[in-house]
Structures are given as C-alpha cells and as structure tokens.
Scaffold this active site. Sequence first.
Site, PDB file in Angstrom:
ATOM      1  CG  HIS A  72      74.101 -45.797  -7.743  1.00 14.50           C
ATOM      2  ND1 HIS A  72      73.766 -47.119  -7.863  1.00 14.50           N
ATOM      3  CD2 HIS A  72      73.116 -45.114  -8.373  1.00 14.50           C
ATOM      4  CE1 HIS A  72      72.642 -47.225  -8.539  1.00 14.50           C
ATOM      5  NE2 HIS A  72      72.227 -46.023  -8.876  1.00 14.50           N
ATOM      6  CE1 TYR A 202      75.789 -56.423  -4.646  1.00 13.39           C
ATOM      7  CE2 TYR A 202      75.564 -54.143  -3.957  1.00 13.39           C
ATOM      8  CZ  TYR A 202      76.056 -55.093  -4.827  1.00 13.39           C
ATOM      9  OH  TYR A 202      76.823 -54.697  -5.899  1.00 13.39           O
ATOM     10  N   PRO A 294      79.730 -62.102  -9.521  1.00 14.66           N
ATOM     11  CG  PRO A 294      77.641 -62.296 -10.524  1.00 14.66           C
ATOM     12  CD  PRO A 294      78.819 -63.098 -10.115  1.00 14.66           C
ATOM     13  CE  LYS A 298      85.462 -53.837  -6.655  1.00 20.75           C
ATOM     14  NZ  LYS A 298      84.732 -52.643  -7.025  1.00 20.75           N
ATOM     15  CE1 TYR A 386      79.246 -52.693  -4.965  1.00 15.74           C
ATOM     16  CE2 TYR A 386      78.864 -50.345  -5.210  1.00 15.74           C
ATOM     17  CZ  TYR A 386      78.507 -51.655  -5.480  1.00 15.74           C
ATOM     18  OH  TYR A 386      77.427 -51.913  -6.278  1.00 15.74           O
TER      19      TYR A 386
END
Length: 396
Positions: A72, A202, A294, A298, A386
């Site tokens: 990704h 998200y 979550p 991580k 991220y």
Amino acid sequence: MQTQVAIIGAGPAGLLLGALLHKAGIDNIIIERQTPEYVLGRIRAGILEQVTVDLLRDAGVGSGVDAAGTPHHQIDLVFQNKRYPIMVSELTQGKVVTAYGQTEVTHDLMTHRANLGLTSFYSADEVDLHDIESKTPRVSFSKDGRRQEISCSLIAGCDGFHGVSRKHIPSNILKEFERVYPFGWIGVLADVPPVSPHAIVYANSDRGFALCSMRSMTRSRYYLQCPLSDQVSEWSDERFWDELQLRLDPELSAQLIMGPSIEKSIAPLRSYVAEPMRHGQLFLAGDAAHIVPPTGAKGLNLAATDVKYLSEAMIEFFTAKSSRGIDHYSDRCLKRVWRAERFSWWLTSLMHRFPETGEFGQRIQEAELDYLVHSRALSTSLAENYVGLPLDFGHQ
Ligand code: RFL
Ligand code: PHB
C-alpha cells in the site's frame, strides 16, 4: 527438560523470536496455553511495516508475505463525507506498508517451526515461572494432566496482555501506564473484494469511526466504532453493512460489496505500557508489555521490533557471552514503544467520536483533519509514523 531460552506464548512475538534464535543456533522451547487452531482463529492485525516484513524474511519466513502481501502506497482519510488520499510513499521517500494478515503471519511461522521439528507445547495449563532473579530460572506447566518443568538461562514473556509473565515482576518495580477508551471496535471478516484494495480507509463520521481494510483481493476486513456495552449478537450482518455505508463517503459507500460475515468480534481499545520490560532473567516482548489501540496498526509491528531487539540481545548473551544487549533491552524498546503509543493515541483521538466532547469535539477534529490533508508538514508526520519511524530514529 533443559533449553537456553523458554518462550511463553506462541503468538507472532513468541514464534518469530523462536525462529530468529534457532537461526542463530540458540535452542528454545515454546509453551502456549491454547491450541494451534485457537491461536490461528483470532482475527487481528492486517498491516505490516517494512521492518516487520524484513524481519520475517530474515527469519526465513518471508515467502508467504512476498507472494500474497499487497503493498500500500497510500491511505485515505474520510471526514465530512469526503475522501482525501495521503500519499504515504511519496511523503516518505518510497516507503510502503504491506497488507498481510496476522493469521497468515502466524500460520507461516507455525509451519516453519513444525518443519524444523522444534519443540512447542500447546494446550499447556497453569504455566508458572520460578527463580527469575537467579541464573537458572525455570518454567513449569501441566500438559495432559502431567506437571512438567523446563530449566533455562533466559525466559521470554511473549504471552500477550493477559499472560502470566508480567505478573512476575514485583509490584514495587513494575510501573504501569494506562488509558482505556470509552468505546470498542466491531470487526467483520467477509469473503468479498475489498472496497479499497490499494489504500486502508480511516473514516471520521458523526456516527463514529469506520475502517476499511483487507486480507486479500477476495477477503475484506471492516471495523466500526461501537459502544463497549454492545454484544456481537446485537449486530446482524445487515446492520453492520448499513452502518458502514452511512459512515463512508457516498462514492465508496456505493462501491461497497457486501456478503455474509465469516467472523465477527468486538475488541475494547486501550493504551498500556509496563516498565521496565526486563526483570532478572525475564524479558517481556509484544502485547505482554504494551498495548496500543489498533487505529495506527502498530501492535504487531511493535511486537516485531521488540523481538528484533530481544533476539539480538540474546544472541549477544549466548555467543559473545556479553550482557550488554540484555542490559539495554528495556530502554531500547521503550523509546520506540512510547513513540508508537503517542501516534496510536493521537490517531485514535482524531478519528473517533468521544461521548464526552460532543459536537465541539467533532468540529475540532474536522478542523484538524482539514489542516492535516492540506498541509504537507502534517501529512508527512502522519505518513512517516504510519510506515514506521526508522529503527535508528533520534540516534546521533
Ligand atoms: P498475542 O498475539 O496476544 O500472543 C500471545 C500468546 O500468548 C498466549 N498466552 C499464554 N501462553 C502460555 N501461558 C499463558 N499463561 C498464556 N497467556 C497467554 C496466548 O494464547 C497467545 O497465543 O501477543 P503478541 O505475540 O505479542 O502479538 C501482538 C499482536 O497480536 C497485537 O499487537 C496485534 O494484533 C495488534 N493489532 C494490530 N497490530 C498491527 O501491527 N497492525 C494492525 O493492523 C493491527 N490490527 C490489532 C489489530 C489488534 C486487534 N485486536 C483484536 C486487539 C486489530 C485488532 C482488532
Ligand atoms: C486490519 O486490517 O485489521 C487493520 C488495518 C489497519 C488498522 C487496524 C486494523 O489500523
């Protein structure tokens, strides 16, 4: 029985540590409370940092993620019903994350261990640790009604948040830091193509948070923020899909392919750190020492970096007969742990509906998201956390 390292727990942390130690010629035994099927049945993480993928390859277990992982380069943020891409790779000099499930990681590690013929005890009851402050600690457990004991030099506590290992650090030494969030996530796994195969989505909505993820091009994983008091039985598939559609932007919502769930579960959200991560000859790694909500993906990645540091320290202990690595293990891990705790707490705070902050809180979140998606500086900060900060981040 005798071994060099007794590993408590056969989750990803314990199995990965076992593989790395074995590769360096260090003998180890794993003791796990559940059956292999139970361990594989827990649906959890889905996003791996490059550090984690590299470590799997290092351990000789990279072929699964190399064949079936999906890179990704981007994540998408949704708020006020609009979707904004964050070009993670572009903002981090080409770094990516890989969509590959924890179930698959665990399966690959289990198969590898079985192929090597290494000793693991599953369905071990009443696991107990003894003499961890001495040079010859022991682990005892019951298996098929018979009590067994393993003598070793070091113990790795990789037994998750509810394990026994951490409880062996005396209460006057252990310091705990905790934040429990006033909501949970309901997750659904379904054999339908993911709505967003190349970017995790998200979504901040005034109905609560939503997340679109995947396990493969034919298997999707979706989550919704829900009250902690909710029961899985209150969430029919139909209710879940209806609610997910309401929390996404109209374009994505229209593209969503729905189908029967093959797993559905509710998880509470928590931030937690135990310090120190070592006492005597006992070393904690992964969820046994820390929990992150979550939202930032991580948890598994932190478990993997703990294991990287712990394997290096243990190898130094046995091969170079030096305690330098094991003496620095806790401090070395905790620096990275707190950075990930901060990031996960921040993203959780930004994306969820908090009952106590009301509409004012919602507007503040939307203003911050608007700033974030239009500011290269803030987008870069999100992106570099991220994909995972470099292992030597902050070192001179
Ligand atoms: P685990 O996986 O909990 O494994 C611990 C093992 O120890 C065993 N055990 C015992 N064994 C012997 N004696 C005892 N007394 C024992 N007590 C327990 C347990 O049966 C178990 O097999 O910990 P580990 O290995 O440290 O791995 C940590 C990860 O599982 C966890 O951090 C992640 O799943 C968190 N997480 C995510 N992490 C990511 O990096 N990326 C993600 O995308 C991501 N998504 C998630 C997540 C966790 C979630 N939930 C359910 C909390 C999504 C969710 C919904
Ligand atoms: C998942 O695929 O389970 C997943 C992905 C991203 C997250 C959390 C969970 O932040």
